[in-house]
Write a protein that holds these residues in place. Structure first.
Motif, PDB file in Angstrom:
ATOM      1  N   LYS A 211      -5.560  18.104  12.409  1.00 60.09           N
ATOM      2  CA  LYS A 211      -5.743  18.442  10.995  1.00 60.09           C
ATOM      3  C   LYS A 211      -4.696  17.758  10.124  1.00 60.09           C
ATOM      4  O   LYS A 211      -4.850  17.708   8.898  1.00 60.09           O
ATOM      5  CB  LYS A 211      -5.673  19.958  10.790  1.00 60.09           C
ATOM      6  CG  LYS A 211      -4.296  20.552  10.989  1.00 60.09           C
ATOM      7  CD  LYS A 211      -4.312  22.061  10.760  1.00 60.09           C
ATOM      8  CE  LYS A 211      -2.912  22.643  10.958  1.00 60.09           C
ATOM      9  NZ  LYS A 211      -2.903  24.115  10.823  1.00 60.09           N
ATOM     10  N   ASN A 212      -3.639  17.221  10.732  1.00 64.29           N
ATOM     11  CA  ASN A 212      -2.559  16.579   9.973  1.00 64.29           C
ATOM     12  C   ASN A 212      -2.771  15.082   9.785  1.00 64.29           C
ATOM     13  O   ASN A 212      -1.858  14.379   9.342  1.00 64.29           O
ATOM     14  CB  ASN A 212      -1.222  16.830  10.667  1.00 64.29           C
ATOM     15  CG  ASN A 212      -0.851  18.301  10.646  1.00 64.29           C
ATOM     16  OD1 ASN A 212      -1.085  18.997   9.661  1.00 64.29           O
ATOM     17  ND2 ASN A 212      -0.286  18.793  11.748  1.00 64.29           N
ATOM     18  N   MET A 213      -3.966  14.604  10.100  1.00 62.85           N
ATOM     19  CA  MET A 213      -4.268  13.191   9.872  1.00 62.85           C
ATOM     20  C   MET A 213      -4.451  12.944   8.370  1.00 62.85           C
ATOM     21  O   MET A 213      -5.316  13.547   7.744  1.00 62.85           O
ATOM     22  CB  MET A 213      -5.532  12.784  10.630  1.00 62.85           C
ATOM     23  CG  MET A 213      -5.371  12.784  12.148  1.00 62.85           C
ATOM     24  SD  MET A 213      -6.941  12.610  13.047  1.00 62.85           S
ATOM     25  CE  MET A 213      -7.461  10.974  12.506  1.00 62.85           C
ATOM     26  N   HIS A 214      -3.647  12.068   7.813  1.00 69.93           N
ATOM     27  CA  HIS A 214      -3.795  11.724   6.386  1.00 69.93           C
ATOM     28  C   HIS A 214      -5.077  10.921   6.169  1.00 69.93           C
ATOM     29  O   HIS A 214      -5.829  11.169   5.232  1.00 69.93           O
ATOM     30  CB  HIS A 214      -2.575  10.917   5.919  1.00 69.93           C
ATOM     31  CG  HIS A 214      -2.679  10.427   4.520  1.00 69.93           C
ATOM     32  ND1 HIS A 214      -2.509  11.246   3.419  1.00 69.93           N
ATOM     33  CD2 HIS A 214      -2.971   9.192   4.021  1.00 69.93           C
ATOM     34  CE1 HIS A 214      -2.659  10.541   2.315  1.00 69.93           C
ATOM     35  NE2 HIS A 214      -2.948   9.300   2.652  1.00 69.93           N
ATOM     36  N   HIS A 215      -5.300   9.931   7.014  1.00 70.13           N
ATOM     37  CA  HIS A 215      -6.555   9.175   7.009  1.00 70.13           C
ATOM     38  C   HIS A 215      -7.459   9.766   8.087  1.00 70.13           C
ATOM     39  O   HIS A 215      -7.080   9.808   9.265  1.00 70.13           O
ATOM     40  CB  HIS A 215      -6.315   7.699   7.309  1.00 70.13           C
ATOM     41  CG  HIS A 215      -5.425   7.005   6.324  1.00 70.13           C
ATOM     42  ND1 HIS A 215      -5.781   6.829   5.002  1.00 70.13           N
ATOM     43  CD2 HIS A 215      -4.188   6.452   6.461  1.00 70.13           C
ATOM     44  CE1 HIS A 215      -4.810   6.186   4.371  1.00 70.13           C
ATOM     45  NE2 HIS A 215      -3.832   5.962   5.220  1.00 70.13           N
ATOM     46  N   GLU A 216      -8.650  10.217   7.702  1.00 65.44           N
ATOM     47  CA  GLU A 216      -9.592  10.749   8.678  1.00 65.44           C
ATOM     48  C   GLU A 216     -10.428   9.603   9.254  1.00 65.44           C
ATOM     49  O   GLU A 216     -10.455   8.492   8.710  1.00 65.44           O
ATOM     50  CB  GLU A 216     -10.477  11.801   8.004  1.00 65.44           C
ATOM     51  CG  GLU A 216      -9.676  12.979   7.470  1.00 65.44           C
ATOM     52  CD  GLU A 216     -10.554  14.002   6.764  1.00 65.44           C
ATOM     53  OE1 GLU A 216     -11.772  13.763   6.658  1.00 65.44           O
ATOM     54  OE2 GLU A 216     -10.004  15.027   6.329  1.00 65.44           O
ATOM     55  N   GLY A 237      -8.539   4.361  17.119  1.00 64.33           N
ATOM     56  CA  GLY A 237      -7.456   5.280  17.442  1.00 64.33           C
ATOM     57  C   GLY A 237      -6.838   5.883  16.196  1.00 64.33           C
ATOM     58  O   GLY A 237      -6.704   5.220  15.160  1.00 64.33           O
ATOM     59  N   SER A 238      -6.448   7.144  16.323  1.00 64.94           N
ATOM     60  CA  SER A 238      -5.876   7.863  15.175  1.00 64.94           C
ATOM     61  C   SER A 238      -4.481   7.378  14.812  1.00 64.94           C
ATOM     62  O   SER A 238      -3.987   7.650  13.721  1.00 64.94           O
ATOM     63  CB  SER A 238      -5.775   9.355  15.496  1.00 64.94           C
ATOM     64  OG  SER A 238      -4.856   9.583  16.557  1.00 64.94           O
ATOM     65  N   GLY A 239      -3.828   6.663  15.728  1.00 63.06           N
ATOM     66  CA  GLY A 239      -2.393   6.483  15.589  1.00 63.06           C
ATOM     67  C   GLY A 239      -1.698   7.701  16.174  1.00 63.06           C
ATOM     68  O   GLY A 239      -2.317   8.723  16.489  1.00 63.06           O
ATOM     69  N   THR A 240      -0.392   7.593  16.332  1.00 61.98           N
ATOM     70  CA  THR A 240       0.365   8.600  17.066  1.00 61.98           C
ATOM     71  C   THR A 240       0.546   9.885  16.278  1.00 61.98           C
ATOM     72  O   THR A 240       0.914   9.861  15.095  1.00 61.98           O
ATOM     73  CB  THR A 240       1.748   8.035  17.423  1.00 61.98           C
ATOM     74  OG1 THR A 240       1.582   6.749  18.007  1.00 61.98           O
ATOM     75  CG2 THR A 240       2.478   8.941  18.386  1.00 61.98           C
ATOM     76  N   ALA A 241       0.304  11.004  16.935  1.00 64.18           N
ATOM     77  CA  ALA A 241       0.559  12.311  16.335  1.00 64.18           C
ATOM     78  C   ALA A 241       2.070  12.526  16.205  1.00 64.18           C
ATOM     79  O   ALA A 241       2.869  11.915  16.918  1.00 64.18           O
ATOM     80  CB  ALA A 241      -0.046  13.403  17.216  1.00 64.18           C
ATOM     81  N   GLU A 242       2.463  13.415  15.282  1.00 67.96           N
ATOM     82  CA  GLU A 242       3.892  13.713  15.139  1.00 67.96           C
ATOM     83  C   GLU A 242       4.417  14.329  16.443  1.00 67.96           C
ATOM     84  O   GLU A 242       3.804  15.244  16.995  1.00 67.96           O
ATOM     85  CB  GLU A 242       4.143  14.671  13.985  1.00 67.96           C
ATOM     86  CG  GLU A 242       5.623  14.950  13.779  1.00 67.96           C
ATOM     87  CD  GLU A 242       5.908  15.774  12.539  1.00 67.96           C
ATOM     88  OE1 GLU A 242       4.953  16.213  11.873  1.00 67.96           O
ATOM     89  OE2 GLU A 242       7.100  15.977  12.227  1.00 67.96           O
ATOM     90  N   GLY A 243       5.520  13.819  16.908  1.00 69.41           N
ATOM     91  CA  GLY A 243       6.071  14.271  18.183  1.00 69.41           C
ATOM     92  C   GLY A 243       5.396  13.636  19.372  1.00 69.41           C
ATOM     93  O   GLY A 243       5.730  13.954  20.514  1.00 69.41           O
ATOM     94  N   GLY A 244       4.453  12.728  19.131  1.00 70.02           N
ATOM     95  CA  GLY A 244       3.650  12.149  20.194  1.00 70.02           C
ATOM     96  C   GLY A 244       4.162  10.833  20.728  1.00 70.02           C
ATOM     97  O   GLY A 244       3.412  10.089  21.372  1.00 70.02           O
ATOM     98  N   ALA A 245       5.443  10.530  20.496  1.00 70.94           N
ATOM     99  CA  ALA A 245       6.042   9.315  21.038  1.00 70.94           C
ATOM    100  C   ALA A 245       7.541   9.537  21.206  1.00 70.94           C
ATOM    101  O   ALA A 245       8.179  10.241  20.417  1.00 70.94           O
ATOM    102  CB  ALA A 245       5.781   8.118  20.126  1.00 70.94           C
TER     103      ALA A 245
END
Length: 278
Positions: A211-216, A237-245
């Protein structure tokens, strides 16, 4: 449906995942052909000893940057601000489909990096052909969702970024993209608020929500399809989630580490890091 590509000794085939059981989908062809044909499940049969492979060899791979939280954390360590254009433009780079591996496969650790990192991403698989797709119609082009571990060599990335091209060897080597464990069809998964977690050797390193994706994904599909045809089997790909790297906390992978990416409704994508240089 949960769809997989599996091998039980007769080469890759399309299957259905029901709990822990794999059923052959009764289709002659690979996953991209299956999607392009409209997912025609034939006569199913249970499969013994199935080994899951990457669910598809994508036709192409576009990776975006949708999570502001990740950008803030990562760009701070790279000494860069978030450009104002990011808030308006769902830009992307291209990955290489030939580098894709699947669940439980060993992650190759390139000899030329000392900072091997993972990336927790939600990925959408395109289900039908389209061009100049309106944003309000874009979700209808999504066949399903899977998990993408977009591996990165952070020290190499730091050297390539100032050049203004790439990423190049920061992202591209054999086995640098992991997909799986399955594709969940879009009619069975609402991607609007999925819990996303990453664990290394059983320790949770980060969590976020889609839900925190700025670009859907609708924004991405509409943008990427401008004057260009999209085809079934392409992966976004969504790109990396926060805390996901690991770059966000300056923690990186080592030989033998077990990386688990989990997304609600899809499953766990698990891999072990191999020996450096092998």
């Amino acid at each position: 449906m949960k769809l997989v590509t599996y091998d039980a000794g007769r080469g890759p085939r399309v299957g259905l995942l029901e709990g822990e059981a794999v059923l052959d989908a009764g289709f002659e062809g690979d996953m991209v052909a299956f999607i392009e044909a409209g997912a025609p499940v034939g006569e199913t049969r249970p499969v013994e000893g199935a080994r899951l492979l990457a669910p598809l060899r994508p036709r192409s791979m576009r990776d975006f940057l949708a999570f502001e939280g990740h950008l803030k954390n990562a760009f701070r360590r790279l000494g860069r601000p978030i450009p104002e254009e990011w808030y308006e433009v769902p830009a992307f780079y291209r990955g290489m489909p030939d580098t894709v591996i699947g669940p439980e496969e060993t992650i190759p650790y390139p000899y030329y990096t000392g900072r091997l990192d993972f990336e927790l991403e939600l990925a959408a698989v395109i289900g039908r052909r389209g061009k100049d797709i309106l944003r309000e119609e874009a979700e209808g082009y999504i066949f399903g969702y899977t998990i993408w571990n977009d591996l990165s060599a952070r020290d190499v990335q730091a050297r390539e970024l100032p050049i203004g091209m790439g990423p190049a060897k920061a992202k591209d080597w054999d086995g640098s993209n992991v997909l799986g464990p399955c594709i969940v069809t879009a009619d069975e998964l609402d991607a609007g608020d999925l819990a996303m977690r990453v664990r290394v050797n059983g320790e949770e390193w980060g969590e976020d929500s889609s839900k925190n994706m700025h670009h859907e994904f609708a924004d991405m599909i509409s943008y990427a399809s401008r004057a260009q045809t999209l085809y079934p089997g392409e992966v976004f790909g969504s790109g990396t989630a926060e805390g996901g790297a690991g770059i966000e906390t300056d923690r990186y992978l080592n030989e033998g580490d077990v990386v688990e990416l989990e997304i609600e409704g899809i499953g766990v994508l698990r891999n072990t890091v191999g020996k450096k240089g092998e």
